[in-house]
Design an enzyme around this catalytic site. Structure first.
Site, PDB file in Angstrom:
ATOM      1  N   LYS A 142       0.281  -9.435  -8.751  1.00  0.00           N
ATOM      2  CA  LYS A 142      -0.938  -8.934  -8.102  1.00  0.00           C
ATOM      3  C   LYS A 142      -1.735  -8.203  -9.170  1.00  0.00           C
ATOM      4  O   LYS A 142      -1.229  -7.278  -9.808  1.00  0.00           O
ATOM      5  CB  LYS A 142      -0.615  -7.992  -6.947  1.00  0.00           C
ATOM      6  CG  LYS A 142      -1.862  -7.510  -6.188  1.00  0.00           C
ATOM      7  CD  LYS A 142      -1.466  -6.671  -4.974  1.00  0.00           C
ATOM      8  CE  LYS A 142      -2.713  -6.345  -4.131  1.00  0.00           C
ATOM      9  NZ  LYS A 142      -3.645  -5.437  -4.790  1.00  0.00           N
ATOM     10  N   CYS A 192      -2.554  -1.368  -9.665  1.00  0.00           N
ATOM     11  CA  CYS A 192      -2.680   0.012  -9.208  1.00  0.00           C
ATOM     12  C   CYS A 192      -3.327   0.880 -10.289  1.00  0.00           C
ATOM     13  O   CYS A 192      -2.880   0.889 -11.436  1.00  0.00           O
ATOM     14  CB  CYS A 192      -1.312   0.567  -8.842  1.00  0.00           C
ATOM     15  SG  CYS A 192      -1.379   2.269  -8.227  1.00  0.00           S
ATOM     16  N   MET A 214       0.845  -1.196   0.000  1.00  0.00           N
ATOM     17  CA  MET A 214       0.000   0.000   0.000  1.00  0.00           C
ATOM     18  C   MET A 214       0.878   1.243   0.000  1.00  0.00           C
ATOM     19  O   MET A 214       1.680   1.448   0.929  1.00  0.00           O
ATOM     20  CB  MET A 214      -0.940  -0.008   1.219  1.00  0.00           C
ATOM     21  CG  MET A 214      -1.989  -1.100   1.166  1.00  0.00           C
ATOM     22  SD  MET A 214      -3.040  -1.177   2.641  1.00  0.00           S
ATOM     23  CE  MET A 214      -1.964  -2.042   3.789  1.00  0.00           C
ATOM     24  N   GLY A 253      -5.678  -5.613   3.126  1.00  0.00           N
ATOM     25  CA  GLY A 253      -5.143  -4.287   2.857  1.00  0.00           C
ATOM     26  C   GLY A 253      -5.430  -3.313   3.979  1.00  0.00           C
ATOM     27  O   GLY A 253      -4.823  -3.355   5.046  1.00  0.00           O
ATOM     28  N   ARG A 254      -6.397  -2.438   3.766  1.00  0.00           N
ATOM     29  CA  ARG A 254      -6.630  -1.338   4.710  1.00  0.00           C
ATOM     30  C   ARG A 254      -6.973  -1.804   6.116  1.00  0.00           C
ATOM     31  O   ARG A 254      -6.610  -1.155   7.097  1.00  0.00           O
ATOM     32  CB  ARG A 254      -7.737  -0.429   4.166  1.00  0.00           C
ATOM     33  CG  ARG A 254      -7.248   0.463   3.026  1.00  0.00           C
ATOM     34  CD  ARG A 254      -8.411   1.109   2.286  1.00  0.00           C
ATOM     35  NE  ARG A 254      -9.173   0.127   1.530  1.00  0.00           N
ATOM     36  CZ  ARG A 254     -10.349   0.383   0.979  1.00  0.00           C
ATOM     37  NH1 ARG A 254     -10.909   1.559   1.136  1.00  0.00           N
ATOM     38  NH2 ARG A 254     -10.965  -0.552   0.278  1.00  0.00           N
ATOM     39  N   GLY A 264      -9.067  -7.677  -1.391  1.00  0.00           N
ATOM     40  CA  GLY A 264     -10.150  -6.720  -1.567  1.00  0.00           C
ATOM     41  C   GLY A 264     -11.272  -6.925  -0.578  1.00  0.00           C
ATOM     42  O   GLY A 264     -11.953  -7.951  -0.620  1.00  0.00           O
ATOM     43  N   GLY A 265     -11.454  -5.973   0.328  1.00  0.00           N
ATOM     44  CA  GLY A 265     -12.596  -5.985   1.224  1.00  0.00           C
ATOM     45  C   GLY A 265     -12.524  -6.947   2.392  1.00  0.00           C
ATOM     46  O   GLY A 265     -13.482  -7.052   3.158  1.00  0.00           O
ATOM     47  N   HIS A 310      -7.061  -8.969  -6.779  1.00  0.00           N
ATOM     48  CA  HIS A 310      -7.981  -7.991  -6.189  1.00  0.00           C
ATOM     49  C   HIS A 310      -9.324  -8.181  -6.894  1.00  0.00           C
ATOM     50  O   HIS A 310      -9.435  -7.953  -8.095  1.00  0.00           O
ATOM     51  CB  HIS A 310      -7.457  -6.581  -6.396  1.00  0.00           C
ATOM     52  CG  HIS A 310      -8.235  -5.535  -5.669  1.00  0.00           C
ATOM     53  ND1 HIS A 310      -7.691  -4.334  -5.288  1.00  0.00           N
ATOM     54  CD2 HIS A 310      -9.522  -5.499  -5.238  1.00  0.00           C
ATOM     55  CE1 HIS A 310      -8.611  -3.609  -4.659  1.00  0.00           C
ATOM     56  NE2 HIS A 310      -9.728  -4.319  -4.623  1.00  0.00           N
ATOM     57  N   GLN A 366       7.446  -5.391  -4.105  1.00  0.00           N
ATOM     58  CA  GLN A 366       6.568  -5.188  -5.251  1.00  0.00           C
ATOM     59  C   GLN A 366       7.176  -4.167  -6.197  1.00  0.00           C
ATOM     60  O   GLN A 366       7.565  -3.073  -5.782  1.00  0.00           O
ATOM     61  CB  GLN A 366       5.176  -4.707  -4.858  1.00  0.00           C
ATOM     62  CG  GLN A 366       4.265  -4.659  -6.089  1.00  0.00           C
ATOM     63  CD  GLN A 366       2.878  -4.141  -5.831  1.00  0.00           C
ATOM     64  OE1 GLN A 366       2.702  -2.982  -5.521  1.00  0.00           O
ATOM     65  NE2 GLN A 366       1.870  -5.015  -5.974  1.00  0.00           N
TER      66      GLN A 366
END
Length: 340
Positions: A145, A106, A24, A240-241, A218-219, A177, A76
């Site tokens: 990715k 990205c 990220m 991720g987040r 993702g999510g 993703h 990455q």
């Protein structure tokens, strides 16, 4: 922290990828990775995306800086020139990274203008050529990715063809993703939320390519969800987040729940204490406190005292002379609430 040789080979890194923290930008720098490693000794960590031109043409080798304590950790890369990516991959292997990952996901304008990132979903033959060049150049595993598609592509048609072409040159591990990237009309931030998640398509890819190691991204915002994906047959889950904003929730129990470890779960309080010597060394080398503590704001998310912890760190870490004592004082907002 010494490096476990078992985590350095392809099999060790592949095992670690049962759970990974996504690359990220502006977030997963070396300070963030040290914190995450204190919370989980097993989870695979990724660098921020580093562009091949920056390394090869710009000589920005400082972008490869990391410490042994971060392992297992993957680099990455972003780029679209096979020779340049091969050279960058060699630099990454020399620097000690256990995996080289190509960014095909990205959606930022800067990445599009450089003809890499998610726009490469439109050029699977080029991605295959880039990966083949990197595979020839290094001994560590080369992975990809990607998104499920971009713009007006039909994911059910594009994704299997992409995986087939790139897999044919020797890429055996993909992190997918599970969203489209809409390069025309959405910002990078919007591309992380607005395109709907399509988990069933990722599951279909595992059925179509059973020999490949496929992770979903993702999510994912809980270990329960990660465990469900693994139980359903996927090989890995990339978070991720949630790993950044709620690192304790995602990582403290990961070694036990995802990897079958028997050691007690880590704690955010323990991680704070373990970060203090690291912070002292960073300051002694000329660094600033906020460069480290900005990654620690979410450690106590949802816990009593979390607001006081965040406020103390946010308001004080950028002040001249701020040091470990500020972090210790901020921790009292949590520990005193727990003791009350």
């Amino acid at each position: 922290m010494s490096v476990d040789p078992a985590k350095q080979g392809i099999s060790g890194v592949r095992r670690a990828s049962r759970l990974s923290v996504a690359p990220m930008m502006d977030w997963t720098d070396r300070h963030c990775r040290v914190l995450h490693r204190l919370l989980s000794s097993e989870t695979l960590l990724y660098t921020e995306m580093v562009t091949a031109p920056a390394l090869v043409r710009g000589g920005a080798l400082h972008l490869l800086d990391h410490s042994a304590r971060e392992h297992p950790v993957a680099l990455q890369l972003g780029g679209s020139d096979p020779e340049e990516l091969a050279a960058a991959a060699r630099l990454g292997q020399t620097a000690g990274y256990a995996e080289i990952n190509l960014n095909v996901g990205c959606p930022s304008d800067r990445v599009q203008s450089g003809t890499f990132g998610a726009v490469l979903m439109k050029s699977p033959a080029l991605v295959a050529e880039c990966c083949a060049a990197m595979i020839d150049a290094v001994d560590v595993e080369v992975t990809v990715k990607c998104r499920i598609g971009v713009d007006d592509q039909v994911p059910e048609e594009v994704l299997p063809e992409f995986i087939a072409q790139v897999g044919a040159v020797g890429v055996e591990r993909f992190a997918i993703h599970a969203r489209m990237a809409w390069l025309d009309g959405l910002s990078p931030k919007e591309n992380r939320d607005i395109p709907p998640l399509n988990y069933p398509l990722v599951m279909q890819m595992k059925q179509l390519f059973p020999a490949l190691h496929l992770s979903v991204n993702g999510g994912v915002d809980s270990l329960d969800q990660a465990e469900a994906f693994l139980e359903a047959g996927l090989d890995g889950v990339m978070i991720g987040r949630a790993a950044y904003h709620q690192p304790a929730d995602m990582l403290c129990a990961a070694d036990r729940r995802i990897f079958g470890g028997t050691a007690p779960d880590t704690t955010p309080e323990g991680a704070v204490q373990a970060m203090l010597p690291y912070i002292e060394a960073h300051l002694a080398a000329g660094g600033r406190l906020h460069q480290v503590t900005r990654h620690m704001l979410g450690l106590f998310a949802g816990r009593p005292g979390a607001r006081g912890w965040r406020r103390a760190i946010s308001e004080g870490a950028s002040k001249p002379g701020a040091g470990p004592e500020l972090v210790e004082a901020a921790l009292l907002h949590v520990t005193e609430r727990c003791a009350a």
